[in-house]
Scaffold this active site. Sequence first.
Site, mmCIF file in Angstrom:
data_model
loop_
_atom_site.group_PDB
_atom_site.id
_atom_site.type_symbol
_atom_site.label_atom_id
_atom_site.label_comp_id
_atom_site.label_asym_id
_atom_site.label_seq_id
_atom_site.Cartn_x
_atom_site.Cartn_y
_atom_site.Cartn_z
ATOM 1 N NE ARG A 85 19.902 -53.934 20.060
ATOM 2 C CZ ARG A 85 20.868 -54.676 19.491
ATOM 3 N NH1 ARG A 85 20.968 -55.952 19.742
ATOM 4 N NH2 ARG A 85 21.712 -54.108 18.656
ATOM 5 C CE1 TYR A 115 -3.997 -56.726 29.849
ATOM 6 C CE2 TYR A 115 -2.565 -57.130 27.974
ATOM 7 C CZ TYR A 115 -3.147 -56.259 28.874
ATOM 8 O OH TYR A 115 -2.861 -54.922 28.788
ATOM 9 C CG ASP A 156 0.170 -63.154 32.112
ATOM 10 O OD1 ASP A 156 0.514 -62.662 33.207
ATOM 11 O OD2 ASP A 156 -0.171 -62.463 31.127
ATOM 12 C CE LYS A 182 -0.684 -54.149 34.049
ATOM 13 N NZ LYS A 182 -1.103 -55.310 33.288
HETATM 14 C C1 LIG Z 1 -1.088 -55.701 31.881
HETATM 15 C C2 LIG Z 1 -1.021 -57.142 31.524
HETATM 16 C C3 LIG Z 1 -0.263 -57.597 30.428
HETATM 17 C C4 LIG Z 1 0.457 -56.645 29.495
HETATM 18 O O1 LIG Z 1 1.470 -55.951 30.125
HETATM 19 P P1 LIG Z 1 1.973 -54.484 29.660
HETATM 20 O O2 LIG Z 1 3.033 -54.204 30.659
HETATM 21 O O3 LIG Z 1 0.797 -53.570 29.730
HETATM 22 O O4 LIG Z 1 2.485 -54.626 28.269
HETATM 23 C C5 LIG Z 1 -0.217 -58.962 30.199
HETATM 24 N N1 LIG Z 1 -0.879 -59.846 30.983
HETATM 25 C C6 LIG Z 1 -1.639 -59.442 32.015
HETATM 26 C C7 LIG Z 1 -2.377 -60.453 32.835
HETATM 27 C C8 LIG Z 1 -1.741 -58.086 32.330
HETATM 28 O O5 LIG Z 1 -2.506 -57.690 33.354
#
Ligand SMILES: *Cc1c(COP(=O)(O)O)cnc(C)c1O
Length: 427
Positions: free
Chosen positions: A85, A137, A209, A234
């Site tokens: 962890r 998001y 982000d 992603k």
């Molecule tokens: C998918 C996404 C998230 C969240 O990520 P997870 O891995 O699904 O928790 C946050 N910001 C953006 C822009 C995203 O596309």
Amino acid sequence: MNRHGHTNGQAPVNGRPPTVSGQDPAGGGRVPLSVPGASPSLVTRAVRSGLGADTGHRAVMPPIHLSSNFLFDSPGVCGRYDYTRSGNPTRDLVATAIADLEGGCGAVVTSSGMSAISVVTRLLSAGDLLLAPRDCYGGSHRLFTAEARGGSYRVRFIDPTDPAALAEARVLRPRVIWLETPSNPLLRITDIAAWSRLARETGAICVVDNTFLSPVNQRPLDHGADLVVHSTTKFLNGHSDVVGGAVVAADPGLLEEVDWWTNAAGVAGSPFDAYLTLRGTRTLHARSRIHEENALEVVAALRRHDAVRRVYHPSLPDHPGHETARRQQTGWGSLVSFELRGGWEAVDAFVDGLDCFALAESLGGVESLVAHPATMTHASMDEQAQAAAGIGEGLLRLSVGIEAATDLVADLERALCRAEAAACQPV
Ligand SMILES: *Cc1c(COP(=O)(O)O)cnc(C)c1O
């Protein structure tokens, strides 16, 4: 107490990757946009990151360390790691790779994009103000709203593309400025440098982000941001088989804080996910090149077709954020949104007619996807909020994958013809 000092509540950053910022300026806008925005050495570093890390057997590719715990030499004395962890060799390798890609001094790797975001909101105290985009998001919007309702901090949702919002923010004195550019699903572009400058002047932290572009197409720290968050689910992993996240810090002080919270809250990513994500980052530049080539072909095909009312992509000169994107991005990205004429019947016929685009949420994988924001990614918004955000029933979002462009374009053209025919049917 172990090397990390986690048991007594401190988090020194021993063993963290060295600062790499400055070695490879992405040169926002200074390189042709069709070329991945990194020098060859950064591409090479991403491909070769962690090679030879195994000193035990001299494996070329680093092994995966799934062990939850590590041997102590004697009571209270252990090596680099004691408990997964708090720290894990496989996770550290992918953290180093991602920090290098973003030009940060280090990164934490978490169990999801949302847990990465929740680590950052821990930096806020009661009374502090978080400024976030109205169209951020959906999961971020939900977390910020719920945490603010619980009194953890205050939140205010703004339109960061509106120049008046900058002047207003100066008066509001936020603690954290949250940016997401391009936005979802209309790909609106926010000026990272302008907001980072304001953050510096007012003592705020600017967080970006960067999930939609990945560091190949945009490096927010080069434009003055303090933290970058990713859903590594992603583009960074890129194969739609991991849910993970990361926070990259520009300076060691912030890195120490997010590292401390990642351990304290127990949201670090699993070694297996770290191993897969490191495989993904090795091919990020190669994948991104094909993603972008295909996206530009798709944009051209959509623009040609009568069934399409409007196409949203920052590469288009008539996109309102085109000039800002040209300045701060080193690639256009492979998310494309468009409005279909003919309402729901057309949407239904279009989606039904596709073979190469799977109807699913998420994005950034090798496979092409189509989503209908009004009923899928943005279904939690009421009709009024959707209308305010520009999300109509004819809007579709594509995550363009790395299949053959000719197949993707032919598939879209077939489905668009079906949509056109369906829209012409008398009801
Ligand atoms: C998918 C996404 C998230 C969240 O990520 P997870 O891995 O699904 O928790 C946050 N910001 C953006 C822009 C995203 O596309």
